[in-house]
Design a protein around this motif. Structure first.
Motif, PDB file in Angstrom:
ATOM      1  N   PHE A  77       0.818  -1.233  -0.026  1.00 54.72           N
ATOM      2  CA  PHE A  77       0.011  -0.019  -0.152  1.00 54.72           C
ATOM      3  C   PHE A  77       0.847   1.252  -0.053  1.00 54.72           C
ATOM      4  O   PHE A  77       0.580   2.156  -0.596  1.00 54.72           O
ATOM      5  CB  PHE A  77      -0.740  -0.012   1.157  1.00 54.72           C
ATOM      6  N   ALA A  80       3.014   1.606  -3.580  1.00 54.61           N
ATOM      7  CA  ALA A  80       2.084   1.594  -4.658  1.00 54.61           C
ATOM      8  C   ALA A  80       2.287   3.320  -5.200  1.00 54.61           C
ATOM      9  O   ALA A  80       2.572   3.488  -6.755  1.00 54.61           O
ATOM     10  CB  ALA A  80       0.822   1.365  -4.510  1.00 54.61           C
ATOM     11  N   ALA A 127      -2.221  -0.685  -5.837  1.00 58.12           N
ATOM     12  CA  ALA A 127      -3.208  -0.095  -4.722  1.00 58.12           C
ATOM     13  C   ALA A 127      -4.274  -0.584  -4.741  1.00 58.12           C
ATOM     14  O   ALA A 127      -4.881  -0.844  -3.530  1.00 58.12           O
ATOM     15  CB  ALA A 127      -3.164   1.281  -5.275  1.00 58.12           C
ATOM     16  N   SER A 131      -5.257  -2.546  -0.863  1.00 57.04           N
ATOM     17  CA  SER A 131      -6.176  -1.617   0.027  1.00 57.04           C
ATOM     18  C   SER A 131      -6.945  -2.342   0.659  1.00 57.04           C
ATOM     19  O   SER A 131      -7.631  -1.717   2.042  1.00 57.04           O
ATOM     20  CB  SER A 131      -6.862  -0.615  -0.850  1.00 57.04           C
ATOM     21  N   SER A 136     -11.553  -1.045  -4.332  1.00 55.36           N
ATOM     22  CA  SER A 136     -10.317  -0.930  -4.968  1.00 55.36           C
ATOM     23  C   SER A 136      -9.641  -1.892  -5.647  1.00 55.36           C
ATOM     24  O   SER A 136      -9.258  -1.837  -6.573  1.00 55.36           O
ATOM     25  CB  SER A 136      -9.324  -0.546  -3.729  1.00 55.36           C
ATOM     26  N   ILE A 219      -7.502   3.924  -5.830  1.00 53.85           N
ATOM     27  CA  ILE A 219      -6.857   4.818  -4.692  1.00 53.85           C
ATOM     28  C   ILE A 219      -8.161   5.490  -4.010  1.00 53.85           C
ATOM     29  O   ILE A 219      -7.828   6.508  -2.951  1.00 53.85           O
ATOM     30  CB  ILE A 219      -6.240   6.133  -5.607  1.00 53.85           C
ATOM     31  N   TYR A 222      -6.644   6.057  -0.325  1.00 50.53           N
ATOM     32  CA  TYR A 222      -5.395   6.926  -0.136  1.00 50.53           C
ATOM     33  C   TYR A 222      -6.053   8.369   0.225  1.00 50.53           C
ATOM     34  O   TYR A 222      -7.162   8.915   0.009  1.00 50.53           O
ATOM     35  CB  TYR A 222      -4.686   7.037  -1.422  1.00 50.53           C
TER      36      TYR A 222
END
Length: 317
Positions: A77, A80, A127, A131, A136, A219, A222
């Motif tokens: 994670f 990425a 990613a 996640s 995701s 993402i 994130y």
């Protein structure tokens, strides 16, 4: 010693360009979309035509908490965003800006840049997988499927130019380029540009993101600067795609009156404007439409371009 200094200076110029140009493209996207869609914020933030919008975005990202989900694979994670961004930096080192102005002139430069560009897509796949979020994961799977579909027409279109120029060196391709290539390499140019947009997951090829379906795709989880790195990777990808299209299909630095690097920048920013324009103008493709365009549209067109290049090369030999 002089040769080492020359290489260091050229690399410093490339690094500076890499740090500045994606930010300029990001600010340009704010402005173009503000004009086309009557968005007020980017037009007035900070006064004088919204000069502070990009600065405000940077401060916003820096202030947000860096959160890693409990179910995430922490190492993958965290890695990425770098995997998504760094390959575009590496590609910029091999892209010529002007006569003799290139970080490293590789004999197989075209193969190198195409291979490294493909690595950047792995950042989104990593990613999505790491996640621990179903949205995701779906976005990562779509990114993988999109990469597989559009890598083939991208490579075939670039191969047409290499065949015409008789070299895989990017500066060599620009030096061999002729103005009369514009009409008979136009099919390959369109295929290369469209396939590159799809690999960058830019609208209308943003099915891996598809915020109405998958929140933000790979993402979604994130935040803060990690999210900002993915955004920076997207803008860096636009610069790289525009620069490669310029080098392969538009003659690179070649043009009348103005210095070579100026012509390169003009062509790069003209293509970047087209990328932004497409985002505003066209709706997102469905997944089946996206795959159909690649396999039944772009791949046959790229093969036609290869055949045409072969015929022309034989005819003028």
């Amino acid at each position: 010693m002089a040769d080492v200094l020359d290489v260091v200076v050229r690399l410093a110029v490339i690094v500076a360009a890499f740090l500045v140009l994606p930010l300029v493209v990001g600010q340009t996207e704010h402005k173009v979309m503000a004009h086309m869609q009557a968005r007020l914020g980017p037009m007035y933030a900070g006064g004088f035509h919204g000069w502070a919008q990009l600065l405000a975005d940077g401060v916003k990202f820096a202030q947000k908490e860096d959160v890693i989900p409990a179910a995430a694979d922490r190492r993958v994670f965290a890695l990425a965003p770098a995997v998504a961004l760094v390959p575009y930096f590496v590609v910029m080192v091999a892209v010529p800006v002007g006569p003799g102005l290139v970080g490293v002139d590789l004999d197989a430069g075209l193969f190198f840049v195409l291979a490294v560009m493909g690595v950047g897509v792995l950042g989104a796949i990593m990613a999505g997988w790491s996640s621990g979020n179903k949205y995701s994961a779906l976005g990562g799977m779509r990114s993988a499927a999109q990469l597989m579909a559009y890598e083939l027409p991208l490579v075939l279109a670039a191969s047409s130019v290499a065949m015409a120029a008789g070299t895989l060196s990017l500066p060599g391709i620009v030096e061999a380029w002729q103005w009369w290539w514009l009409p008979w390499q136009a099919i390959g140019g369109v295929v290369f540009f469209v396939a590159g947009l799809a690999e960058l997951r830019r609208p209308p090829f943003d099915m891996p993101i598809a915020e109405s379906e998958l929140v933000m795709g790979p993402i979604t989880e994130y935040t803060g600067m990690r999210f900002a790195l993915f955004m920076l990777a997207e803008y860096a990808g636009i610069v790289v795609l525009s620069a490669l299209t310029t080098v392969l299909f538009l003659g690179g630095w070649r043009g009348p009156w103005l210095p070579g690097p100026v012509w390169t920048l003009i062509k790069v920013f003209a293509l970047a404007f087209v990328v932004i324009w497409l985002r505003v103008s066209y709706p997102r493709l469905r997944e089946d439409q996206l795959q159909k365009l690649a396999w039944t549209g772009l791949v046959p067109l790229a093969l036609v371009q290869l055949a045409l290049t072969g015929v022309v090369k034989v005819a003028i030999a």
